[in-house]
Design a protein around this motif. Structure first.
Motif, PDB file in Angstrom:
ATOM      1  N   PHE A   1       0.839  -1.195   0.000  1.00  0.00           N
ATOM      2  CA  PHE A   1       0.000   0.000   0.000  1.00  0.00           C
ATOM      3  C   PHE A   1       0.872   1.243   0.000  1.00  0.00           C
ATOM      4  O   PHE A   1       1.777   1.366   0.831  1.00  0.00           O
ATOM      5  CB  PHE A   1      -0.957  -0.031   1.195  1.00  0.00           C
ATOM      6  CG  PHE A   1      -1.944  -1.152   1.074  1.00  0.00           C
ATOM      7  CD1 PHE A   1      -3.173  -0.944   0.477  1.00  0.00           C
ATOM      8  CD2 PHE A   1      -1.611  -2.439   1.472  1.00  0.00           C
ATOM      9  CE1 PHE A   1      -4.068  -1.987   0.307  1.00  0.00           C
ATOM     10  CE2 PHE A   1      -2.495  -3.494   1.304  1.00  0.00           C
ATOM     11  CZ  PHE A   1      -3.727  -3.268   0.722  1.00  0.00           C
ATOM     12  N   VAL A   2       0.603   2.140  -0.959  1.00  0.00           N
ATOM     13  CA  VAL A   2       1.415   3.345  -1.153  1.00  0.00           C
ATOM     14  C   VAL A   2       0.512   4.573  -1.251  1.00  0.00           C
ATOM     15  O   VAL A   2       0.907   5.593  -1.811  1.00  0.00           O
ATOM     16  CB  VAL A   2       2.299   3.224  -2.420  1.00  0.00           C
ATOM     17  CG1 VAL A   2       3.266   2.048  -2.314  1.00  0.00           C
ATOM     18  CG2 VAL A   2       1.452   3.083  -3.689  1.00  0.00           C
TER      19      VAL A   2
ATOM     20  N   ARG B   1      -8.165  -0.723  -7.639  1.00  0.00           N
ATOM     21  CA  ARG B   1      -7.526   0.034  -8.731  1.00  0.00           C
ATOM     22  C   ARG B   1      -8.198  -0.258 -10.063  1.00  0.00           C
ATOM     23  O   ARG B   1      -8.350  -1.423 -10.415  1.00  0.00           O
ATOM     24  CB  ARG B   1      -6.070  -0.434  -8.896  1.00  0.00           C
ATOM     25  CG  ARG B   1      -5.084   0.256  -8.034  1.00  0.00           C
ATOM     26  CD  ARG B   1      -3.682  -0.131  -8.436  1.00  0.00           C
ATOM     27  NE  ARG B   1      -3.396  -1.560  -8.234  1.00  0.00           N
ATOM     28  CZ  ARG B   1      -2.208  -2.116  -8.459  1.00  0.00           C
ATOM     29  NH1 ARG B   1      -1.211  -1.384  -8.906  1.00  0.00           N
ATOM     30  NH2 ARG B   1      -2.013  -3.394  -8.244  1.00  0.00           N
TER      31      ARG B   1
ATOM     32  N   GLU C   1      -3.027   5.138 -15.870  1.00  0.00           N
ATOM     33  CA  GLU C   1      -3.479   5.380 -14.517  1.00  0.00           C
ATOM     34  C   GLU C   1      -4.434   6.542 -14.532  1.00  0.00           C
ATOM     35  O   GLU C   1      -4.094   7.638 -14.951  1.00  0.00           O
ATOM     36  CB  GLU C   1      -2.267   5.743 -13.658  1.00  0.00           C
ATOM     37  CG  GLU C   1      -2.538   5.977 -12.208  1.00  0.00           C
ATOM     38  CD  GLU C   1      -2.400   4.709 -11.407  1.00  0.00           C
ATOM     39  OE1 GLU C   1      -3.224   4.487 -10.501  1.00  0.00           O
ATOM     40  OE2 GLU C   1      -1.476   3.943 -11.681  1.00  0.00           O
TER      41      GLU C   1
ATOM     42  N   PRO D   1      -3.370   7.869  -9.801  1.00  0.00           N
ATOM     43  CA  PRO D   1      -2.214   7.159  -9.238  1.00  0.00           C
ATOM     44  C   PRO D   1      -2.240   7.100  -7.717  1.00  0.00           C
ATOM     45  O   PRO D   1      -2.811   7.958  -7.060  1.00  0.00           O
ATOM     46  CB  PRO D   1      -1.017   7.986  -9.718  1.00  0.00           C
ATOM     47  CG  PRO D   1      -1.554   9.294 -10.158  1.00  0.00           C
ATOM     48  CD  PRO D   1      -2.999   9.105 -10.487  1.00  0.00           C
ATOM     49  N   ARG D   2      -1.637   6.076  -7.170  1.00  0.00           N
ATOM     50  CA  ARG D   2      -1.438   5.885  -5.713  1.00  0.00           C
ATOM     51  C   ARG D   2      -2.723   6.029  -4.918  1.00  0.00           C
ATOM     52  O   ARG D   2      -2.793   6.716  -3.912  1.00  0.00           O
ATOM     53  CB  ARG D   2      -0.341   6.818  -5.215  1.00  0.00           C
ATOM     54  CG  ARG D   2       0.998   6.441  -5.844  1.00  0.00           C
ATOM     55  CD  ARG D   2       2.122   7.260  -5.325  1.00  0.00           C
ATOM     56  NE  ARG D   2       2.245   7.113  -3.874  1.00  0.00           N
ATOM     57  CZ  ARG D   2       3.020   7.890  -3.119  1.00  0.00           C
ATOM     58  NH1 ARG D   2       3.704   8.863  -3.688  1.00  0.00           N
ATOM     59  NH2 ARG D   2       3.103   7.694  -1.840  1.00  0.00           N
TER      60      ARG D   2
ATOM     61  N   CYS E   1      -4.179   3.331  -3.629  1.00  0.00           N
ATOM     62  CA  CYS E   1      -4.174   2.309  -2.575  1.00  0.00           C
ATOM     63  C   CYS E   1      -2.761   1.818  -2.323  1.00  0.00           C
ATOM     64  O   CYS E   1      -1.815   2.400  -2.837  1.00  0.00           O
ATOM     65  CB  CYS E   1      -5.100   1.132  -2.923  1.00  0.00           C
ATOM     66  SG  CYS E   1      -4.674   0.257  -4.413  1.00  0.00           S
TER      67      CYS E   1
END
Lengths: 352, 352
Positions: A72-73, A238, A346, A349-350, A352
């Motif tokens: 996760f990020v 996502r 994308e 982005p980011r 999750c």
């Protein structure tokens, strides 16, 4: 069956520490690492396995077990309705749930950026504890690394889950048959919009909260009630519902016909999507699932789902067909038809 | 027993791609993610579980299973003797080995930084494939995330391993008895020095290579031969041999007396440590283990260990004692005694 569990959030004052931020030394494996773990992590998450503190945990396991991993990020790490801590637990709990499994055990691995305020780490750890309690999952082993300032982004978390698969689960694209119905468990796109509203500094009349939550109980109850009538589960994170339906059509070598008018999107979310130029079909969800079910059972399954607090907005949104294999067709409210494309890159982005 | 397996390294030309570097879109979960996985990852690592490509893998497991997780953030990602790919597989394989387990299954999760050259990713993937082949472990599930340039550092890898524990394994600090011997499986500090030599741009007469390698076969053969005579295994990675011995003394509530003259350090490594101002007792290893064994079996165990290619440098380096519980005493070659301290912070950041 407790369908509307009261939520009692565990809380605890932050322990006294002699450091205010994460330093490179907290990743040394030496005294500072031990102090961080002993003061903040073990007291919150402790159990017989973590107490062992060896190179790993030893479990007694028997039968069909599901295993799933996710890093996760998400950015920002705190967002309306949750943070990276509960997201990391719920995300893996839900991947197990999609395999028809009970979340039993989870590993927890941190990559911390030098300079992370300890108060933020504590808040994330509390979220992890609460998400574990809510899902009934135990953290059995873990790891902590630290990278220099500018080589990470506050905190990245990996969780890997292990859980017993329900005896009645026979899930997968290979089980999907023409005529089966496509059900979504609730309204779309809340998680993605919650994150984007923070990033873009948007304010809505009512704050849109992430839908992050565990889904295993609701999935298990469907497997218990309908066994092989449940063909498969997938959670549209996502890439959103459209991306997951594409994967299902592709792997099952069947087509999907969707009814646009039945796809549940809350008004506020629809408005936010329009403002942001996003299609809710492609926006991430964290507490939603798609299930493909036997046509003859679909109405009963929908009725059961709608009795759960988080299934109240469930809907039958489409049908599996032998026509146009590998393709998802959206039948619009005004009678048009269009192919739902697979997006290339994308959208968000980011997330999750 | 194959004690000196010939190493046949699998290689394969990089597949044609229409991208040269990792972009944010490769973490979308959409078409670009799929293309990356389909061209580069699945063909290299494929097996029946990865072929399923669902939210997780379903395994049949029976009995005592060890589970271990680690995130790898080593910098630089390529170093003499290995790279972050084989390190990430061997690291988790060895944590399982330390639990007395056979490495059976592993999950693989990437956090890629935007801009990572595809050629570097391919080289890392080849190392992963080779390390999996060497350890006999299968990648069963995974995840790929991408962060923006400057929010990560090329590539971070999490691996979580699952493996069957040997029926004869009764391992842990609780098994350690006064009089037991401390054995180290080979010479110290090679991994840490290999990394530091690159970071500092040092050149030695002979290049010092990392000792990264799998240890499960050698550990399993000891369990097979000596059962309960093997009290425990630990691999002295971050923090080195001194840190691991401290943890053992602490948890066993016993003391450790070490004979400095028996601690194996290669001349070149000793020289490099001196030049860098490092104590080899605190430098990381990646292909070494400490085992605590029954006094009466220690000589036989040492003889067996020394017949393995990577055990040739093994030595009995100390004794467990009831005196000074929780303390590690180093008896120097010239007759002095000193307490080996637990270092506070990081001697060598991002070593694994």
């Amino acid at each position: 069956m407790t369908k509307n569990k009261p939520v009692v959030r565990f809380t605890c004052p932050m322990p006294q520490t002699d450091f205010d931020t994460i330093t490179i030394g907290h990743g040394s494996g030496g005294k500072l690492t031990r102090r961080l773990l002993d003061t903040m992590v073990f007291p919150l998450l402790n159990n017989e396995w973590l107490a062992g503190q060896g190179d790993g945990a030893v479990l007694n396991l028997h039968g069909r077990m599901a295993v799933s991993t996710d890093s996760f990020v998400v950015s920002p790490v705190f967002f309306p309705g949750g943070d990276i801590g509960d997201l990391a637990i719920n995300g893996t709990v839900n991947d197990l749930a999609m395999c028809g499994a009970q979340p039993d055990f989870i590993s927890l691995s941190f990559i911390l950026e030098e300079g992370l305020p300890i108060t933020e780490l504590w808040e994330i750890l509390l979220s992890i504890r609460n998400a574990c309690d809510a899902a009934g999952v135990r953290v059995i082993t873990g790891d902590t690394k630290v990278v220099e300032r500018g080589k990470g982004d506050k905190i990245f978390i990996n969780t890997t889950g292990i859980g017993r698969v329900h005896h009645g689960a026979k899930l997968g694209e290979a089980m999907v048959r023409p005529g089966d119905k496509v059900i979504v468990s609730g309204p779309l796109a809340r998680h993605g919009i919650a994150i984007m509203s923070i990033r873009k500094g948007l304010e809505f009349e009512t704050q849109i909260l992430s839908d992050t939550r565990p889904l295993h109980e609701i999935c298990r109850s469907l497997l218990y009630g309908y066994g092989g009538g449940i063909r498969m589960f997938r959670d549209p994170t996502r890439g959103g519902v459209a991306t997951v339906l594409h994967e299902i059509a592709d792997k099952a070598r069947l087509g999907i016909d969707l009814d646009e008018k039945h796809i549940p999107v809350e008004d506020e979310v629809a408005g936010a999507c329009e403002m942001l130029g996003l299609d809710p079909m492609y926006v991430a969800n964290e507490g939603l699932f798609i299930t493909i079910v036997d046509d003859g059972l679909a109405a009963d399954i929908l009725g059961d789902l709608q009795r759960w607090e988080h299934g109240a907005g469930a809907a039958i949104i489409g049908t599996i067909t032998e026509n146009h294999p590998g393709t998802v067709i959206l039948n619009s409210a005004i009678g048009g038809k269009r192919v739902l494309p697979l997006i290339t890159g994308e959208q968000l982005p980011r997330i999750c």
